[in-house]
Write a protein that holds these residues in place. Structure first.
Motif, PDB file in Angstrom:
ATOM      1  N   CYS A   1       0.893  -1.073   0.138  1.00  0.00           N
ATOM      2  CA  CYS A   1      -0.123   0.033   0.136  1.00  0.00           C
ATOM      3  C   CYS A   1       0.985   1.413  -0.092  1.00  0.00           C
ATOM      4  CB  CYS A   1      -0.898   0.103   1.320  1.00  0.00           C
ATOM      5  SG  CYS A   1      -1.748   1.489   1.401  1.00  0.00           S
ATOM      6  N   PRO A   2       0.761   2.361  -1.005  1.00  0.00           N
ATOM      7  CA  PRO A   2       1.474   3.206  -1.232  1.00  0.00           C
ATOM      8  C   PRO A   2       1.373   4.312   0.111  1.00  0.00           C
ATOM      9  CG  PRO A   2      -0.310   3.437  -2.480  1.00  0.00           C
ATOM     10  CD  PRO A   2      -0.417   2.209  -2.106  1.00  0.00           C
ATOM     11  N   SER A   3       0.081   4.169   0.786  1.00  0.00           N
ATOM     12  CA  SER A   3       0.091   4.966   2.137  1.00  0.00           C
ATOM     13  C   SER A   3       0.333   4.596   3.356  1.00  0.00           C
ATOM     14  CB  SER A   3      -1.734   5.308   1.956  1.00  0.00           C
ATOM     15  OG  SER A   3      -1.971   6.244   0.910  1.00  0.00           O
ATOM     16  N   CYS A   4       0.078   3.302   3.848  1.00  0.00           N
ATOM     17  CA  CYS A   4       0.571   2.846   5.094  1.00  0.00           C
ATOM     18  C   CYS A   4       1.517   1.645   4.852  1.00  0.00           C
ATOM     19  CB  CYS A   4      -1.046   2.391   5.745  1.00  0.00           C
ATOM     20  SG  CYS A   4      -1.665   0.918   5.122  1.00  0.00           S
ATOM     21  N   GLY A   5       1.783   1.215   3.630  1.00  0.00           N
ATOM     22  CA  GLY A   5       2.880   0.085   3.828  1.00  0.00           C
ATOM     23  C   GLY A   5       2.328  -1.331   3.925  1.00  0.00           C
ATOM     24  N   ALA A   6       1.117  -1.619   4.123  1.00  0.00           N
ATOM     25  CA  ALA A   6       0.610  -2.829   4.404  1.00  0.00           C
ATOM     26  C   ALA A   6       0.725  -3.627   2.980  1.00  0.00           C
ATOM     27  CB  ALA A   6      -0.843  -2.814   4.609  1.00  0.00           C
ATOM     28  N   LEU A   7       1.058  -4.812   3.351  1.00  0.00           N
ATOM     29  CA  LEU A   7       1.110  -5.882   2.256  1.00  0.00           C
ATOM     30  C   LEU A   7      -0.022  -6.393   1.608  1.00  0.00           C
ATOM     31  CD1 LEU A   7       3.469  -6.865   0.336  1.00  0.00           C
ATOM     32  CD2 LEU A   7       3.326  -9.014   1.765  1.00  0.00           C
ATOM     33  N   VAL A   8      -0.675  -5.936   0.359  1.00  0.00           N
ATOM     34  CA  VAL A   8      -1.968  -6.315   0.016  1.00  0.00           C
ATOM     35  C   VAL A   8      -1.634  -7.392  -0.954  1.00  0.00           C
ATOM     36  CG1 VAL A   8      -4.033  -5.471  -1.367  1.00  0.00           C
ATOM     37  CG2 VAL A   8      -2.589  -4.148   0.119  1.00  0.00           C
ATOM     38  N   GLU A   9      -2.382  -8.509  -0.714  1.00  0.00           N
ATOM     39  CA  GLU A   9      -2.524  -9.764  -1.656  1.00  0.00           C
ATOM     40  C   GLU A   9      -3.429  -9.705  -2.388  1.00  0.00           C
ATOM     41  OE1 GLU A   9      -1.927 -13.332   0.760  1.00  0.00           O
ATOM     42  OE2 GLU A   9      -0.048 -12.635   1.667  1.00  0.00           O
ATOM     43  N   PHE A  10      -3.361 -10.434  -3.747  1.00  0.00           N
ATOM     44  CA  PHE A  10      -4.605 -10.492  -4.774  1.00  0.00           C
ATOM     45  C   PHE A  10      -4.617 -11.860  -4.886  1.00  0.00           C
ATOM     46  CE2 PHE A  10      -3.075  -6.168  -5.167  1.00  0.00           C
ATOM     47  CZ  PHE A  10      -4.273  -5.657  -5.116  1.00  0.00           C
ATOM     48  N   GLN A  11      -5.997 -12.485  -4.969  1.00  0.00           N
ATOM     49  CA  GLN A  11      -6.418 -13.757  -5.276  1.00  0.00           C
ATOM     50  C   GLN A  11      -7.176 -13.784  -6.475  1.00  0.00           C
ATOM     51  OE1 GLN A  11      -5.449 -16.241  -3.469  1.00  0.00           O
ATOM     52  NE2 GLN A  11      -4.501 -15.101  -1.924  1.00  0.00           N
ATOM     53  N   GLY A  12      -6.899 -14.943  -7.212  1.00  0.00           N
ATOM     54  CA  GLY A  12      -7.589 -15.308  -8.418  1.00  0.00           C
ATOM     55  C   GLY A  12      -7.508 -13.989  -9.692  1.00  0.00           C
ATOM     56  N   ALA A  13      -8.589 -13.579 -10.038  1.00  0.00           N
ATOM     57  CA  ALA A  13      -8.560 -12.427 -11.004  1.00  0.00           C
ATOM     58  C   ALA A  13      -8.735 -11.457 -10.809  1.00  0.00           C
ATOM     59  CB  ALA A  13      -9.894 -13.082 -12.217  1.00  0.00           C
ATOM     60  N   THR A  14      -8.614 -10.800  -9.527  1.00  0.00           N
ATOM     61  CA  THR A  14      -8.830  -9.692  -8.723  1.00  0.00           C
ATOM     62  C   THR A  14      -7.652  -8.914  -9.191  1.00  0.00           C
ATOM     63  OG1 THR A  14     -10.229 -10.406  -6.858  1.00  0.00           O
ATOM     64  CG2 THR A  14      -8.998  -8.399  -6.601  1.00  0.00           C
ATOM     65  N   HIS A  15      -7.783  -7.636  -9.509  1.00  0.00           N
ATOM     66  CA  HIS A  15      -6.743  -6.758 -10.066  1.00  0.00           C
ATOM     67  C   HIS A  15      -6.409  -5.430  -9.054  1.00  0.00           C
ATOM     68  CE1 HIS A  15      -4.795  -9.516 -13.084  1.00  0.00           C
ATOM     69  NE2 HIS A  15      -6.438  -9.725 -13.570  1.00  0.00           N
ATOM     70  N   ALA A  16      -7.660  -5.232  -8.491  1.00  0.00           N
ATOM     71  CA  ALA A  16      -7.814  -3.759  -7.826  1.00  0.00           C
ATOM     72  C   ALA A  16      -8.660  -4.158  -6.421  1.00  0.00           C
ATOM     73  CB  ALA A  16      -8.312  -2.684  -8.518  1.00  0.00           C
ATOM     74  N   THR A  17      -8.270  -3.259  -5.424  1.00  0.00           N
ATOM     75  CA  THR A  17      -8.849  -3.548  -4.180  1.00  0.00           C
ATOM     76  C   THR A  17      -8.745  -2.250  -3.328  1.00  0.00           C
ATOM     77  OG1 THR A  17      -9.273  -4.791  -2.312  1.00  0.00           O
ATOM     78  CG2 THR A  17      -7.092  -4.797  -3.143  1.00  0.00           C
ATOM     79  N   GLN A  18      -9.104  -2.468  -2.019  1.00  0.00           N
ATOM     80  CA  GLN A  18      -9.063  -1.290  -0.928  1.00  0.00           C
ATOM     81  C   GLN A  18      -8.339  -1.621   0.163  1.00  0.00           C
ATOM     82  OE1 GLN A  18     -12.547   0.775   0.953  1.00  0.00           O
ATOM     83  NE2 GLN A  18     -12.187   2.157  -0.659  1.00  0.00           N
ATOM     84  N   CYS A  19      -7.292  -0.882   0.368  1.00  0.00           N
ATOM     85  CA  CYS A  19      -6.648  -1.289   1.744  1.00  0.00           C
ATOM     86  C   CYS A  19      -7.438  -1.200   3.044  1.00  0.00           C
ATOM     87  CB  CYS A  19      -5.257  -0.367   1.858  1.00  0.00           C
ATOM     88  SG  CYS A  19      -4.410  -0.643   3.336  1.00  0.00           S
ATOM     89  N   PRO A  20      -7.433  -2.002   3.773  1.00  0.00           N
ATOM     90  CA  PRO A  20      -8.721  -2.212   4.763  1.00  0.00           C
ATOM     91  C   PRO A  20      -8.275  -1.168   6.216  1.00  0.00           C
ATOM     92  CG  PRO A  20      -7.437  -4.319   4.934  1.00  0.00           C
ATOM     93  CD  PRO A  20      -7.036  -3.496   3.610  1.00  0.00           C
TER      94      PRO A  20
END
Length: 365
Positions: free
Chosen positions: A73-92
């Motif tokens: 995440c460019p804002s908080c540094g959390a490591l965002v993982e993507f599953q399947g065909a997902t290409h975009a999400t929101q950092c919780p």
């Protein structure tokens, strides 16, 4: 962070969600329940330890690792993982939009997890009670939190470490002894002689050794939440660990680890050192102790990668954001302490009034 896991309902096709406190997936649309089976053999394997030395040398069996698509995440540094065909999400953690990168990262698989025991409603009730117990918290924030948006369920990554330790130490043992002396004091304006006991400490050089076996030393494997927050949620009942299954993630989010295994080992050794220091002081004995040197050997080191359940919420009130976390197993709460300016002013005013009354009564005597 693994985006929210989706499982289709066998009856209507809607998304199933893991039901906290149960061993079922529930369909919010039609009410269908789907049981999550747990195989005794899978549980035994999942709760077993992995050799730490092999892992640090990248010699774990291939079955213990997996390739995941990750973006930080460019804002908080959390490591965002993507599953399947997902290409975009929101950092919780900060709600920043995140887009999947093109690379993959090899990571150690989670072996076990503690499933959510508290529902979102129960977690919100715990948070509201905690806020209500803070006398200086703004009443408006308590009401806003009670009626605000839903809390997010998040599985947070942890390492657990086992080790056998043997420590040699050097230090000093302090033993109290007393002498008597005569002093002169004023009593009603007249000098009087009295005797009193004076305490001294006799220091004796000591050395020795202690040994301890550590089991499941818990280390947070993420930097997305302040360590002070997650430590305040302890203790966790690790007896409730169950074999990892994606079913438990249905409707929830799981974060990937950003604290590597070697860094986790260093933190675990720091935690162990604190316990060993207390063992050394107890072994020295006496009335006081001075520990000048401790050398520890660690052996039979093993580890597990586990996920623990946390409900999380961030509320913006009067232009400021407050973040809270709730232990999804016990309901324990921690967060940024809010302050009400008018409550503080009222408390100061009340204290001044009480002080004035006490002063007036004293003058009347």
């Amino acid at each position: 962070m693994t985006d929210v896991t989706h499982w289709p309902c066998e009856s209507c096709g809607a998304d199933l969600r893991f039901a906290p406190g149960q061993t079922d997936l529930r369909c919010d649309h039609c009410g269908h329940l789907q049981h999550i089976p747990e195989l005794p053999k899978a549980r035994t394997l999942a709760l077993g330890e992995l050799d730490l030395r092999d892992a640090l040398a990248n010699q774990l069996p291939a079955s213990e690792s997996q390739d995941v698509r990750t973006t930080r995440c460019p804002s908080c540094g959390a490591l965002v993982e993507f599953q399947g065909a997902t290409h975009a999400t929101q950092c919780p953690f900060c709600a920043t939009p995140v887009v999947a990168g093109t690379g993959e990262t090899r990571q150690i698989k989670p072996q076990a997890l503690i499933p959510f025991a508290l529902t979102e409603r129960e977690a919100r009730a715990s948070m509201t009670r905690w806020l209500g117990s803070l006398w200086f918290a703004p009443n408006g924030l308590v009401q806003y939190a009670r009626k605000g948006r839903a809390l997010d369920g998040l599985y947070v990554p942890y390492w657990t470490f086992d080790a056998a330790t043997r420590s040699r130490y050097q230090g000093q043992r302090g033993t109290y002894y007393y002498t008597t002396r005569t002093v002169t004091v004023q009593v009603d304006g007249k000098p009087q002689r009295r005797t009193e006991q004076v305490r001294h400490t006799r220091w004796t050089p000591v050395s020795g050794g202690v040994a301890r076996a550590f089991d499941d030393v818990l280390v947070l494997a993420s930097t997305s939440l302040p360590r002070s927050y997650t430590e305040a949620l302890e203790p966790w009942d690790l007896n409730a660990l169950t074999a990892y299954s994606p079913d438990y993630l249905a409707g929830f989010t799981a974060e990937g680890y950003t604290v590597g295994l070697a860094e986790g080992q260093t933190r675990a050794h720091e935690i162990m050192a604190g316990v060993i220091h207390q063992d050394v002081r107890a072994d020295i004995g006496g009335d006081e102790q001075r520990v000048t040197r401790v050398e520890t050997e660690h052996s039979a080191e093993t580890f597990k990668h586990i996920l623990l359940p946390i409900w999380m919420a961030a509320y913006k009130y009067n232009g400021k954001t407050y973040r809270f976390v709730v232990n999804g197993q016990s309901g324990k709460v921690q967060g940024e302490r809010p302050w009400s300016a008018w409550k503080i002013a009222f408390a100061v005013l009340l204290a001044l009034i009480v002080a004035g009354i006490v002063a007036a009564i004293s003058q009347m005597r």
